[in-house]
Structure formats: C-alpha cells, structure tokens
Design a protein around this motif. Structure first.
Motif, PDB file in Angstrom:
ATOM      1  N   UNK A  20       0.843  -1.144  -0.089  1.00  0.00           N
ATOM      2  CA  UNK A  20      -0.124  -0.026  -0.085  1.00  0.00           C
ATOM      3  C   UNK A  20       0.988   1.310   0.202  1.00  0.00           C
ATOM      4  N   UNK A  21       0.492   2.290  -0.683  1.00  0.00           N
ATOM      5  CA  UNK A  21       0.863   3.488  -0.638  1.00  0.00           C
ATOM      6  C   UNK A  21      -0.148   4.500  -0.136  1.00  0.00           C
ATOM      7  N   UNK A  22       0.245   5.840   0.160  1.00  0.00           N
ATOM      8  CA  UNK A  22      -0.664   6.904   0.611  1.00  0.00           C
ATOM      9  C   UNK A  22      -1.795   7.103  -0.356  1.00  0.00           C
ATOM     10  N   UNK A  23      -0.977   7.424  -1.551  1.00  0.00           N
ATOM     11  CA  UNK A  23      -1.752   7.785  -2.852  1.00  0.00           C
ATOM     12  C   UNK A  23      -2.745   6.821  -3.362  1.00  0.00           C
ATOM     13  N   UNK A  46     -12.140   7.785  -4.231  1.00  0.00           N
ATOM     14  CA  UNK A  46     -11.784   7.194  -5.668  1.00  0.00           C
ATOM     15  C   UNK A  46     -12.388   7.796  -6.999  1.00  0.00           C
ATOM     16  N   UNK A  47     -13.369   8.755  -6.602  1.00  0.00           N
ATOM     17  CA  UNK A  47     -14.194   9.221  -7.791  1.00  0.00           C
ATOM     18  C   UNK A  47     -13.313   9.966  -8.927  1.00  0.00           C
ATOM     19  N   UNK A  48     -12.142  10.054  -8.738  1.00  0.00           N
ATOM     20  CA  UNK A  48     -11.327  10.653  -9.681  1.00  0.00           C
ATOM     21  C   UNK A  48     -10.839   9.485 -10.731  1.00  0.00           C
ATOM     22  N   UNK A  49     -11.213   8.167 -10.524  1.00  0.00           N
ATOM     23  CA  UNK A  49     -11.143   7.113 -11.558  1.00  0.00           C
ATOM     24  C   UNK A  49     -11.980   7.299 -12.576  1.00  0.00           C
ATOM     25  N   UNK A  50     -11.176   7.123 -13.877  1.00  0.00           N
ATOM     26  CA  UNK A  50     -11.616   7.258 -15.181  1.00  0.00           C
ATOM     27  C   UNK A  50     -11.933   5.755 -15.587  1.00  0.00           C
ATOM     28  N   UNK A  51     -13.231   5.462 -15.908  1.00  0.00           N
ATOM     29  CA  UNK A  51     -13.641   3.967 -16.276  1.00  0.00           C
ATOM     30  C   UNK A  51     -13.064   3.642 -17.804  1.00  0.00           C
ATOM     31  N   UNK A  52     -12.912   2.435 -18.086  1.00  0.00           N
ATOM     32  CA  UNK A  52     -12.440   2.083 -19.114  1.00  0.00           C
ATOM     33  C   UNK A  52     -13.154   2.204 -20.080  1.00  0.00           C
ATOM     34  N   UNK A  66      -3.977  13.303  -0.630  1.00  0.00           N
ATOM     35  CA  UNK A  66      -3.406  12.013  -1.322  1.00  0.00           C
ATOM     36  C   UNK A  66      -4.518  12.079  -2.666  1.00  0.00           C
ATOM     37  N   UNK A  67      -5.559  12.925  -2.904  1.00  0.00           N
ATOM     38  CA  UNK A  67      -6.374  12.499  -3.909  1.00  0.00           C
ATOM     39  C   UNK A  67      -6.687  14.148  -4.693  1.00  0.00           C
ATOM     40  N   UNK A 109     -12.665  18.847   2.189  1.00  0.00           N
ATOM     41  CA  UNK A 109     -11.789  19.831   2.720  1.00  0.00           C
ATOM     42  C   UNK A 109     -12.428  20.920   2.914  1.00  0.00           C
ATOM     43  N   UNK A 110     -13.053  21.526   1.774  1.00  0.00           N
ATOM     44  CA  UNK A 110     -13.709  22.943   1.856  1.00  0.00           C
ATOM     45  C   UNK A 110     -14.995  22.894   2.844  1.00  0.00           C
ATOM     46  N   UNK A 111     -15.626  21.733   2.924  1.00  0.00           N
ATOM     47  CA  UNK A 111     -16.859  21.641   3.909  1.00  0.00           C
ATOM     48  C   UNK A 111     -16.125  21.628   5.362  1.00  0.00           C
ATOM     49  N   UNK A 112     -14.943  21.177   5.578  1.00  0.00           N
ATOM     50  CA  UNK A 112     -14.384  20.901   6.848  1.00  0.00           C
ATOM     51  C   UNK A 112     -14.115  22.740   7.419  1.00  0.00           C
TER      52      UNK A 112
END
Length: 664
Positions: A302-305, A311-317, A457-458, A468-471
């Motif tokens: 595992x890595x932090x990233x 994981x909503x930045x994942x681009x579907x195939x 991380x993302x 982050x903005x909401x916090x």
C-alpha cells in the motif's frame, strides 16, 4: 542419568504458544488504531447515522428498536442488525463517534480471532500442529494490521461490512470444522449425520444473520464451495464422492444463484438501470479488471496515494486498450486464476487464498451498478491474500540438493529456497503495514487533519476537495472574519470544476455565503443547474438540494426562489424522478414557496414512488389535515397503520391522532 536438554530459544517458545502471538498482534492493532478513535464522522456516516433519527431512539422499546432496524437508507434490505448496533451505541453513549469507532475496533478484533481459528483449522490439514498454530496467529495478525482494512474500523458506517464479515468467518469456521470431523470420523460412526447438519447450519444460519448486517454475507456459500473443492475435494473418509455435500451446495449456492440472476439480469441489461452512473455495464466490467488488480497491489504494497479513501477521480475504461492497463489487468487476473489451478495440488492453501480473494469481488466487482471502488470491499478478500502470502513466505528452507522435503505433509513437502530472504520480506511487509496503518489512523484522529490528508492524497478527487472545503466551513462557525472562511473557497471551487463532480461543491458555496449574508455568485447557480440538466441526479445531488431547502425553511438562508425552482426543475427533468427528490421539492414548495397544492402533489408522488417509506405518508397526512381534507388524510393514515411493523410508527400515529385523524 537424565539427559540434559538445552532451553528452547525465545522465538521457538513463542511459536509453541500461538495465543501469545495473537495477543501481541491484537495489542499492536489496538495501539495502531487508538489515535484514530478520536476522529469525527465522514461521508456516508451522515445519512446512515448522524442525520438518521431512526438510529437515535429515545428508549429501547420494541417500537423504537424496530424503527431503528428498518431505518437504513443504504439498501432496500435495510441491514437491520448493523442499524440496531448503531442504535445501541446511541442509547449507551449518545451520538459520540469515539464509542462508535471503539465498537468497530472490538468487532475487528473479533474478526481477527475468528480468522485465527479458521486459518489454524485449514493449516492443520497441511502442517504439523505446532506449525499450524503460530502460522495461523501470524496470518491473522497480518490481516488485522493491513492498512486496506482501516476503513472497516475507523469509517463508522462500515461496521456493516465488518459485522457481516464476522458471520462469514464464523460460518466458514463451522463448515471447515464439520467437514474435518466428517473426514476424520470412523467409517461406522453413526453420528456422521450430525456433522452434515452442522455443515448446512453453518452456511444457512451464518449467511442469514450476516445478511442482516450487509448483503456481502451472501458470498459465504461460494467461499465454502471453494474451500470444499481445494481442501476436501468433495470426498468422504473413504475417498468416495460425497453426494450429500454436493446436494448441500446445489441447495445453498446453485439454486439461489440461478434465481438471483433471473431476478437481476432484466434490470442489469436495461440501460436506464445505469442512468445515475457515469459508466455502463460494459465499461464497469472493463474497469473492474483494473480495479481488482489494483486492490491486489494496495493490499500487499500500500501507498498513501493508493489508499486515498476517495476514488471518484478514477476514469472508467472505454475499451480493452483505453487505457492499456485494462487488458493488462484482465490478463493479470486470468494468470492469477491459472496460478490457483496450478497450485491446487502443490500448495492448496495458496490456491484457496487466491480463490477467496477473487470470489470476494464477484459481487461488488461485476454486474451490479455500485460505485466502482471502495477500499472496504477487501475486508474479506485481504484474508485470502494473507492465507496465500504468509505461508509461502514462512515455508521451510529446501535442503540443498533436495528438491523435495522428506516429510509427508503436503505444504512442507514442497519447501522453498531463499528462506532468509523470504523471512526478511515478510518482516519488511509487516513493518510497512503497521507503519501505514498507524500513520493513517493518526490522520483519522482529527477531522481537519484527515480532510487535508485525503485532499493531498487525491488532488483530482471532487469529493476529497469538497470535504476539505466543507471542513473549513465547519471550523469557520459561519464567521466571515474567520481565516477558515477564506480557506474554504479554493478547494470548493476546485472541486466544482473537476470532471464528473456532483453539485455538492456548488451547494456548499451557496450555503456558506447565504448563511453569512455574503454575495452568491451567479456562476455557482449556473454550474449547479447545468450539472442537474446534464445527468440524472444522484444521491449527493439530492442531498444538496435537500440541504438548501432545509436552510431556506429554517430561515437561515435567503435564497432566490427562481434559482431554486430552476435547480429543482432541472433535476426533475430526468424520468423517473426519485422519491427523495420529489419529497425535497414538495418540502420547498410547501414551506418556502407557500404553494400547498404543488407541495402536496410532490409528496404524494414521492409516496407512490416509495410506498414502503412511511416518512412520505406522514408528511402527506399532515398536509392533507392542514388543507382540511380529512377524509383523504384518514386514507393515508390507514396506509401508515399497515406499515407499523412492530410498533415502529406508534409515536407518529399518536401524533397524527392528536390532529384528529382517525382510521375510517
């Protein structure tokens, strides 16, 4: 003379006491997770716990508990056991996330204990008793400390996953114990039928109870048949084919699978079934080839990233070569399956671990229109990987010049070379897992620290930037002079512009400025309406409109009515609209616009769209009474009475009777 024996080395003595190894692993687990227990709520914790009055009962009466059990918005099956556990936490300590997370940690330790017993039973089939004990403790300890399992502990709502997993492990443990007893029993032992009953009961009861926590427990029969095929091979003590076991799996796996597919496939093959997703069935299946392969790497190295939670930045195939890692992932999974077949007789536990990992993702990584990636989906799958990796890395040294060990034990008879290198590798992995889990748990111990960590991380994740903005908004306490107020704009506007983002960032910006009586940019409204027109609203979009409606209803926000109406009409332009969206517009029309006819019409449409949800009928009844339509209110009241299972609506019905509503 009595021979003088030298004392055993400390490690050897520890190996003879596997319980001590397990207790050490548990102590390390508690120490690693302790910093994270002080954290707050996150993401799906809000709709399921914080904003869900059902799991915040006033008392432990039957009606309150039934209401809690049926209150989860996460699933049509309601997951009542998990919801009841949240209600129990609330009754004991209020809405305090610390004790919720502490309870999750206890469940995690129980899972670790069950995994130890299961691993020991399996290892006894292939290792000497002394070796099976310490190796099982090492396997369970490694699983307890895996960073990928952190969200199953510190992400409160995922108690659903860990609780279901506990029943899965207990059920599998019961099955393996019963099957071992069957194969070890004397041929003329007339009590063999008891073991068959235990096999069936372990699968049926554990699956049924696990389903009350989360649907992933339905995979237990598949895990059991994998274990049967690899370990017991459908044979009885006399090595004859055991038709009783085959009949059991026909009843608990094959028939339910056929019925389930017949029920699901018509919807799955309907394009409208995927309307709220940015992917379709084909792209989902292609994408999961990459994702499941990624899970493998995230679990072991595992890595932090990688473990970024969002994981909503994942681009579907979009094709086998778009991106090329789609084909590479599919080939890797195919090789993994071929490897399991090759290892079946050579190293059965390694083969079983691979099959358990792969089988775990058949439910969440194939045809259901779920979100593509969640780390907690590996909670059981990672146990399979540990069952493969730990015994391989701890296999005994192969004697020089001797390809096979002389021992008859199958797992030992194929010893491996480079023992020292393997032991060092396992020690390095354990150190990596402990360090990663501890550092990540520390970040989870403070809401602001966690939000900043996950956003870092993302950086391309709309949810991470929004959170982050909401916090920052929460920390500003809606004070225009607070430094957190200015800090909130950048991540929220960044999230708003990221591809495939929901309207959460726009809602947060509008909400924040309205609460502080600051100007609201037209660009925020335009972006919101544009997104709602472009795609059918998802849960986050509906929550956003509901939050703005509540703020207006409570006179905390002065929002332009024309802009709100534009947003609702854009959302409702996609058919069929959800009950939740209809109810939100009904709330706005009735309480903010003062348009009672429109408000009633929306609520009635919501009640028709979700006839089993009493909240809409309660609102409809109150509206009808307010409009003087008593006869219609009585009809709605009767429908509510039918939904009053176990007295869960007694308080609501009593409240309606105070408005002089009576059944006909």
């Amino acid at each position: 003379m009595t021979p003088v024996t030298s004392p055993k080395p400390a490690l050897a003595r520890l190996a003879d006491r596997p319980w001590w190894l397990l207790l050490i692993a548990m102590a390390l687990t508690v120490a690693a997770y302790a910093p994270g227990l002080t954290g707050g709520w996150l993401f799906d914790d809000y709709p399921n716990i914080v904003d869900n009055p059902g799991v915040q009962p006033h008392d432990a009466s039957l009606g309150s508990l039934v209401r809690a059990a049926l209150s989860s918005p996460s699933s049509e099956f309601k997951r009542p056991l998990a919801s009841l556990s949240f209600a129990a936490n609330y009754l004991a300590a209020g809405l305090d996330p610390y004790w919720m997370k502490f309870t999750n940690l206890v469940i995690h330790l129980l899972n670790g204990t069950a995994s130890f017993f299961l691993a020991r039973l399996l290892l006894r089939r292939f290792r000497k008793e002394s070796a099976a004990g310490w190796l099982a403790a090492l396997t369970a300890g490694a699983w307890l400390l895996l960073p990928i399992n952190l969200t199953g502990v510190l992400y409160v709502v995922q108690r659903m996953e860990s609780m279901a997993n506990l029943f899965v492990l207990v059920g599998l443990l019961g099955y393996v114990h019963a099957r071992s007893s069957l194969q070890e029993a004397e041929p003329d032992d007339g009590r063999g039928w008891r073991h068959y009953i235990l096999c069936a009961a372990s699968l049926v009861l554990a699956t049924g109870l696990g389903l009350l926590a989360k649907e992933t427990a339905i995979m237990l029969p598949l895990y059991a048949v994998s274990t049967e095929w690899i370990v017991f091979r459908f044979r009885d003590r006399r090595s004859r084919f055991d038709w009783r076991i085959a009949a059991l799996f026909l009843a608990v796996l094959v028939v339910p699978l056929i019925v389930g597919l017949a029920w699901l496939l018509p919807d799955v093959l309907n394009p409208s079934y995927w309307a709220t997703r940015d992917f379709r069935l084909t792209t989902r299946l292609l994408s999961e080839a990459r994702i499941v392969t990624d899970y493998l790497g995230w679990t072991v190295l595992p890595t932090p990233t990688a473990l970024s939670f969002y994981h909503d930045d994942f681009v579907p195939s979009s094709g086998w070569l778009h991106p090329w890692t789609t084909l590479a992932g599919a080939m890797a999974l195919a090789l993994l399956l071929v490897g399991a077949l090759w290892l079946r007789r050579r190293r059965p536990l390694a083969a079983l671990g691979i099959l358990l990992f792969m089988g775990c993702h058949l439910l969440t990584g194939t045809i259901l229109p779920l979100e593509l990636i969640y780390e907690h989906r590996n909670y059981f799958a990672s146990f399979g990987l540990m069952l493969t990796i730990v015994p391989l890395l701890t296999a005994p040294q192969r004697p020089a010049g001797d390809p096979l060990s002389v021992t008859p034990m199958p797992e030992v008879s194929k010893a491996l070379p480079m023992a020292l290198s393997r032991y060092v590798a396992l020690a390095g992995l354990m150190l990596l897992w402990i360090t990663q889990t501890t550092l990540t748990a520390y970040a989870w111990g403070d809401p602001l620290r966690l939000s900043a960590e996950l956003a870092d991380r993302a950086p391309a994740s709309p949810r991470a930037q929004y959170e982050l903005g909401r916090t920052y908004i929460i920390y500003s306490h809606y004070d225009p002079s607070s430094p957190f107020t200015q800090m909130a704009y950048a991540p929220l506007e960044r999230a708003m512009k990221l591809p495939d983002s929901s309207i959460l960032p726009e809602q947060a910006l509008i909400f924040m400025n309205a609460r502080m009586s600051l100007p609201i940019k037209d660009a925020w409204w335009d972006s919101m309406v544009s997104k709602l027109k472009a795609h059918k609203p998802g849960v986050q979009d509906e929550s956003s409109l509901g939050a703005l409606t509540q703020c207006s209803r409570e006179n905390l926000c002065q929002l332009p009515a024309n802009r709100m109406i534009d947003a609702f009409e854009a959302a409702l332009s996609h058919t069929p609209p959800s009950a939740r969206l209809l109810a939100a517009y009904g709330d706005y029309a009735w309480n903010v616009l003062g348009d009672h006819e429109l408000g009633l019409g929306m609520i009635q449409a919501a009640a028709r769209a979700a006839p089993d949800e009493p909240a809409y009928l309660i609102s409809e009844t109150r509206m009808l009474v307010a409009m003087g339509r008593i006869q219609a209110a009585q009809s709605s009241y009767q429908l509510l009475q039918r939904l009053n299972i176990g007295g869960r609506l007694d308080r609501d019905l009593e409240s309606l009777r105070s408005l002089h509503v009576r059944p006909k």
